[in-house]
Design a protein around this motif. Structure first.
Motif, PDB file in Angstrom:
ATOM      1  N   GLU A   1     -13.930  -7.521   4.262  1.00  0.00           N
ATOM      2  CA  GLU A   1     -15.317  -6.845   4.323  1.00  0.00           C
ATOM      3  C   GLU A   1     -13.911  -5.819   3.160  1.00  0.00           C
ATOM      4  OE1 GLU A   1     -18.237  -7.030   4.655  1.00  0.00           O
ATOM      5  OE2 GLU A   1     -18.004  -8.697   6.377  1.00  0.00           O
ATOM      6  N   GLY A   2     -12.804  -5.387   3.331  1.00  0.00           N
ATOM      7  CA  GLY A   2     -12.348  -4.216   3.162  1.00  0.00           C
ATOM      8  C   GLY A   2     -10.295  -4.363   2.924  1.00  0.00           C
ATOM      9  N   ARG A   3     -10.478  -3.309   3.234  1.00  0.00           N
ATOM     10  CA  ARG A   3      -8.704  -2.676   3.425  1.00  0.00           C
ATOM     11  C   ARG A   3      -8.408  -2.248   4.278  1.00  0.00           C
ATOM     12  NH1 ARG A   3      -4.596  -5.675   2.357  1.00  0.00           N
ATOM     13  NH2 ARG A   3      -3.439  -4.081   1.428  1.00  0.00           N
ATOM     14  N   ALA A   4      -7.343  -2.422   5.559  1.00  0.00           N
ATOM     15  CA  ALA A   4      -7.656  -1.212   6.339  1.00  0.00           C
ATOM     16  C   ALA A   4      -6.174  -0.705   5.759  1.00  0.00           C
ATOM     17  CB  ALA A   4      -6.731  -1.527   7.791  1.00  0.00           C
ATOM     18  N   LYS A   5      -5.285  -0.867   4.455  1.00  0.00           N
ATOM     19  CA  LYS A   5      -4.334  -0.143   4.035  1.00  0.00           C
ATOM     20  C   LYS A   5      -4.512   0.676   2.666  1.00  0.00           C
ATOM     21  CE  LYS A   5      -0.936  -3.138   5.475  1.00  0.00           C
ATOM     22  NZ  LYS A   5       0.149  -3.933   4.942  1.00  0.00           N
ATOM     23  N   ASP A   6      -4.086   1.812   2.670  1.00  0.00           N
ATOM     24  CA  ASP A   6      -4.767   2.618   0.979  1.00  0.00           C
ATOM     25  C   ASP A   6      -3.868   2.114   0.043  1.00  0.00           C
ATOM     26  OD1 ASP A   6      -5.044   4.835  -0.564  1.00  0.00           O
ATOM     27  OD2 ASP A   6      -3.734   6.130   0.619  1.00  0.00           O
ATOM     28  N   GLN A   7      -4.791   0.939  -0.430  1.00  0.00           N
ATOM     29  CA  GLN A   7      -4.980   0.013  -1.573  1.00  0.00           C
ATOM     30  C   GLN A   7      -6.285   0.115  -2.687  1.00  0.00           C
ATOM     31  OE1 GLN A   7      -4.073  -4.188  -2.015  1.00  0.00           O
ATOM     32  NE2 GLN A   7      -2.164  -3.919  -2.019  1.00  0.00           N
ATOM     33  N   ILE A   8      -6.059  -0.164  -3.559  1.00  0.00           N
ATOM     34  CA  ILE A   8      -7.008  -0.350  -4.462  1.00  0.00           C
ATOM     35  C   ILE A   8      -6.924  -1.634  -5.186  1.00  0.00           C
ATOM     36  CG2 ILE A   8      -7.892   0.461  -6.082  1.00  0.00           C
ATOM     37  CD1 ILE A   8      -6.960   3.339  -5.786  1.00  0.00           C
ATOM     38  N   ASN A   9      -8.098  -2.345  -5.152  1.00  0.00           N
ATOM     39  CA  ASN A   9      -7.791  -3.808  -6.274  1.00  0.00           C
ATOM     40  C   ASN A   9      -8.609  -3.931  -6.918  1.00  0.00           C
ATOM     41  OD1 ASN A   9      -8.058  -6.492  -6.486  1.00  0.00           O
ATOM     42  ND2 ASN A   9      -8.243  -6.888  -4.076  1.00  0.00           N
ATOM     43  N   ARG A  10      -8.237  -3.756  -8.063  1.00  0.00           N
ATOM     44  CA  ARG A  10      -8.710  -3.591  -9.431  1.00  0.00           C
ATOM     45  C   ARG A  10      -8.922  -4.391 -10.466  1.00  0.00           C
ATOM     46  NH1 ARG A  10      -8.213  -2.317 -14.564  1.00  0.00           N
ATOM     47  NH2 ARG A  10      -9.750  -0.039 -15.455  1.00  0.00           N
ATOM     48  N   GLY A  11      -9.672  -5.046  -9.744  1.00  0.00           N
ATOM     49  CA  GLY A  11     -10.194  -6.633 -10.578  1.00  0.00           C
ATOM     50  C   GLY A  11      -8.529  -7.351  -9.763  1.00  0.00           C
TER      51      GLY A  11
ATOM     52  N   ASP B   1      -5.377  -6.754  -9.472  1.00  0.00           N
ATOM     53  CA  ASP B   1      -4.129  -5.785  -9.390  1.00  0.00           C
ATOM     54  C   ASP B   1      -4.353  -4.770  -8.403  1.00  0.00           C
ATOM     55  OD1 ASP B   1      -3.552  -7.081 -12.207  1.00  0.00           O
ATOM     56  OD2 ASP B   1      -4.666  -5.935 -13.062  1.00  0.00           O
ATOM     57  N   LYS B   2      -3.326  -4.857  -7.455  1.00  0.00           N
ATOM     58  CA  LYS B   2      -3.437  -3.969  -6.821  1.00  0.00           C
ATOM     59  C   LYS B   2      -2.655  -2.607  -7.352  1.00  0.00           C
ATOM     60  CE  LYS B   2      -4.582  -7.200  -3.899  1.00  0.00           C
ATOM     61  NZ  LYS B   2      -4.961  -8.531  -4.719  1.00  0.00           N
ATOM     62  N   ILE B   3      -2.861  -1.773  -6.721  1.00  0.00           N
ATOM     63  CA  ILE B   3      -2.205  -0.604  -6.964  1.00  0.00           C
ATOM     64  C   ILE B   3      -2.221   0.555  -5.272  1.00  0.00           C
ATOM     65  CG2 ILE B   3      -2.731   1.938  -8.022  1.00  0.00           C
ATOM     66  CD1 ILE B   3      -4.518   0.244  -9.485  1.00  0.00           C
ATOM     67  N   ALA B   4      -0.758   0.773  -5.155  1.00  0.00           N
ATOM     68  CA  ALA B   4      -0.340   1.414  -3.563  1.00  0.00           C
ATOM     69  C   ALA B   4      -0.286   3.001  -4.235  1.00  0.00           C
ATOM     70  CB  ALA B   4       0.806   1.578  -3.773  1.00  0.00           C
ATOM     71  N   ALA B   5      -2.105   3.397  -3.831  1.00  0.00           N
ATOM     72  CA  ALA B   5      -2.018   4.848  -3.827  1.00  0.00           C
ATOM     73  C   ALA B   5      -0.776   6.119  -4.433  1.00  0.00           C
ATOM     74  CB  ALA B   5      -3.207   5.330  -3.014  1.00  0.00           C
TER      75      ALA B   5
ATOM     76  N   SER C   1       0.321  -1.317  -0.148  1.00  0.00           N
ATOM     77  CA  SER C   1       0.083  -0.621   0.380  1.00  0.00           C
ATOM     78  C   SER C   1       0.913   1.255  -0.145  1.00  0.00           C
ATOM     79  CB  SER C   1      -0.795   0.160   1.546  1.00  0.00           C
ATOM     80  OG  SER C   1      -0.528   0.162   2.330  1.00  0.00           O
ATOM     81  N   THR C   2       2.016   1.755   0.296  1.00  0.00           N
ATOM     82  CA  THR C   2       3.274   2.848   0.136  1.00  0.00           C
ATOM     83  C   THR C   2       4.045   2.353  -1.055  1.00  0.00           C
ATOM     84  OG1 THR C   2       4.095   1.351   1.565  1.00  0.00           O
ATOM     85  CG2 THR C   2       2.756   2.728   2.378  1.00  0.00           C
ATOM     86  N   GLY C   3       4.053   3.345  -1.641  1.00  0.00           N
ATOM     87  CA  GLY C   3       5.247   3.237  -2.571  1.00  0.00           C
ATOM     88  C   GLY C   3       4.966   2.490  -3.841  1.00  0.00           C
ATOM     89  N   LEU C   4       6.178   1.748  -4.135  1.00  0.00           N
ATOM     90  CA  LEU C   4       6.620   0.777  -5.027  1.00  0.00           C
ATOM     91  C   LEU C   4       6.260  -0.534  -4.394  1.00  0.00           C
ATOM     92  CD1 LEU C   4       9.337   2.769  -7.409  1.00  0.00           C
ATOM     93  CD2 LEU C   4       6.708   0.836  -8.541  1.00  0.00           C
TER      94      LEU C   4
END
Length: 543
Positions: A430-440, A442-446, A197-200
């Motif tokens: 139920e979701g994420r506590a970390k700042d991350q987007i799960n796009r189908g 594929d995980k994206i670190a905001a 969820s952080t950086g690369l």
């Protein structure tokens, strides 16, 4: 043991070996043993090529010998970016055999990700296809090699151009004095990418011992045997199709791997019919596409016994359609490259299969569900999932500061996933506590995307948030505060991100320009409030 890789305390390692969870076998030795046992059986189908276990082992030995002669040695890191093709297996097993360490990149990665992986891992070599899906990886390799001093070699599957082809390496005359280096099962076998969820991405060190236990146990739960035919529809470098039970579990079982160039029904359905595929794995959006296509096509899918769905949460409504539409059993899989894997069992009641994401596969998996103060919550209540066990890492590679936050003092990994667990031990995500987007899947670190956006001279501030999507689960929306009175368009920003070498799935799906960001009580950007802005504007038809 590779430096800067936290590992299990010796007392735990002794226990895992005593209980026969870790068998002391390397991945390279596993292939050699399977080649002796299953020699003439087909191991891998790739396009028109069919490769037996014996041929796979022979090609692996030739490539391993060539790598050694070129100076690739034990613990050297090698970034491997190959699509679903036969060479993926000869490359990784050749590296396993000589004790070199593959660093798994994904086909969609571009300069930003590849340069980072090569620099951070101090890679000596980079393995690529010549071209794939219209993209020339040799151009990418040339750009990266000029910026990474440690990168001595680029090896190419196909037309090598200015680099060296894998075929020429395998054809090198073996030196009679060259002996295989001694590789231990406790050694790091490869480095995988986190969905951080952080950086690369962080690099995940997996040992021969722990990873083999993971897919051996997966085989037991998923029922893989010599008659199993596994369709690799997802990119094989992903942890899910690699080991849950995936292609490595299939090889361990003596089954057949069928590689699909793409996961579309046009590519996958004919392969299922032709090769008698019995099991495959998809992310939820692809499962929806397959179910839509199945009713309109005439392909014989009767051999398919199990469809695994994981990588993101699968809706109950869609889950209930799998068996009636595709005629096979659904198995939900919830896991992470850091270790823990959960499965619904094939004989579970339908309500368990469609409503939960499974339970831990091993009796040795430990989980805790905790609140923000690390207090365990009652059964059925939502909290963050913490876990440790015989195949869950104890720390990331070269990440001492991050490890202090990501792992508890007694070795539990903080997954960042918000879950609840029922009385029977089944998990509902139920979701994420970390700042991350799960796009189908594929995980994206905001933070990574925000940093790229902030490098644009006309961007004053940026915040990337998830937005709900019925197809992908989540899409990304970038909220942008322009600098001063400068004008900026969404098209311009997206084009700029592409020039930064960002993978296509990380490009924001939407870009919204705002004057200010809502803040929390402590002055941080409130992404929760930004999501509410998005939902409100969508409801009002203004976005």
């Amino acid at each position: 043991m590779l430096a800067h890789c936290p590992t299990w305390p010796e007392s735990w390692s002794v226990q895992y070996r005593k209980k026969r969870l870790w068998l002391g076998q390397t991945l390279g030795d596993m292939l050699a043993e399977r080649a002796l046992r299953h020699g003439d059986r087909i191991a891998v189908v790739s396009g028109e090529s069919r490769c037996s276990y014996a041929e796979l082992d022979q090609q692996t030995n030739k490539l391993a010998s060539g790598f050694l002669q070129l100076g690739v040695k034990p613990e050297d890191r090698v970034v491997v970016q190959l699509p679903n093709r036969f060479e993926f297996f000869t490359v990784i097993f050749a590296l396993f055999r000589i004790g070199a360490i593959p660093v798994f990149a994904l086909p969609l990665h571009r300069q930003s990700e590849i340069q980072y992986l090569c620099e951070w891992s101090e890679a000596v070599a980079y393995v690529i296809p010549d071209q794939e899906a219209g993209f020339d990886y040799r151009v990418l390799a040339q750009e990266v090699q000029t910026k990474v001093p440690s990168l001595q070699h680029v090896f190419v599957a196909g037309d090598s151009g200015q680099f060296r082809s894998l075929t020429s390496i395998a054809d090198m005359q073996a030196e009679p004095t060259v002996a295989w280096p001694h590789v231990k099962a406790s050694d790091v076998a490869f480095l995988q990418l986190s969905g951080g969820s952080t950086g690369l991405p962080k690099l995940i060190p997996r040992t021969h011992d722990d990873y083999m236990y993971s897919f051996r146990r997966s085989n037991e739960i998923c029922g893989l045997n010599e008659d199993s035919v596994y369709l690799a529809a997802l990119p094989v470098a992903h942890n899910f199709p690699l080991s849950s039970p995936g292609v490595l579990g299939t090889l361990y079982a003596g089954g057949k791997i069928v590689l699909a160039a793409r996961p579309s029904p046009d590519d996958a359905f004919p392969l299922i019919a032709k090769e008698g595929v019995t099991i495959t794995a998809l992310v939820p959006p692809l499962a929806l596409i397959w179910m839509e296509a199945a009713s309109a096509r005439k392909d014989d899918l009767s051999s398919l016994q199990v469809l695994q769905v994981g990588g993101a949460k699968f809706s109950e409504e869609a889950a209930r359609r799998v068996e009636p539409v595709l005629g096979c059993k659904l198995q939900q899989v919830y896991g992470m490259a850091e270790g823990l894997v959960n499965y619904t069992r094939l004989d579970d009641p339908e309500d368990i299969i469609v409503r939960t994401q499974g339970r831990p596969m091993s009796d040795w998996d430990e989980i805790r569900i905790v609140d923000e103060e690390d207090n365990e919550v009652p059964v059925g209540e939502v909290g963050e999932l913490l876990t440790r066990g015989p195949y869950t890492i104890r720390g990331y590679y070269r990440a001492e500061a991050h490890n202090a936050k990501a792992f508890t003092a007694d070795g539990f990994y903080r997954t960042g996933d918000l879950v609840k667990v029922n009385e029977a031990g089944y998990i509902v995500v139920e979701g994420r506590a970390k700042d991350q987007i799960n796009r189908g899947g594929d995980k994206i670190a905001a933070e990574e995307v925000e940093n790229h956006l902030l490098s644009h001279p006309s961007v004053f501030d940026a915040a990337l948030v998830s937005m709900p999507d019925t197809f992908l689960g989540e899409r990304s929306c970038a909220f942008i505060i322009p600098r001063g009175q400068q004008t900026l368009s969404a098209t311009e920003l997206k084009s700029y991100l592409r020039t930064r070498g960002l993978a296509s799935y990380k490009i924001p799906d939407r870009i919204q320009f705002v004057e200010t960001f809502p803040q929390t009580n402590v002055g941080k950007v409130s992404k929760k409030a930004l999501r509410e802005v998005f939902l409100t504007t969508v409801t009002n038809g203004s976005l």
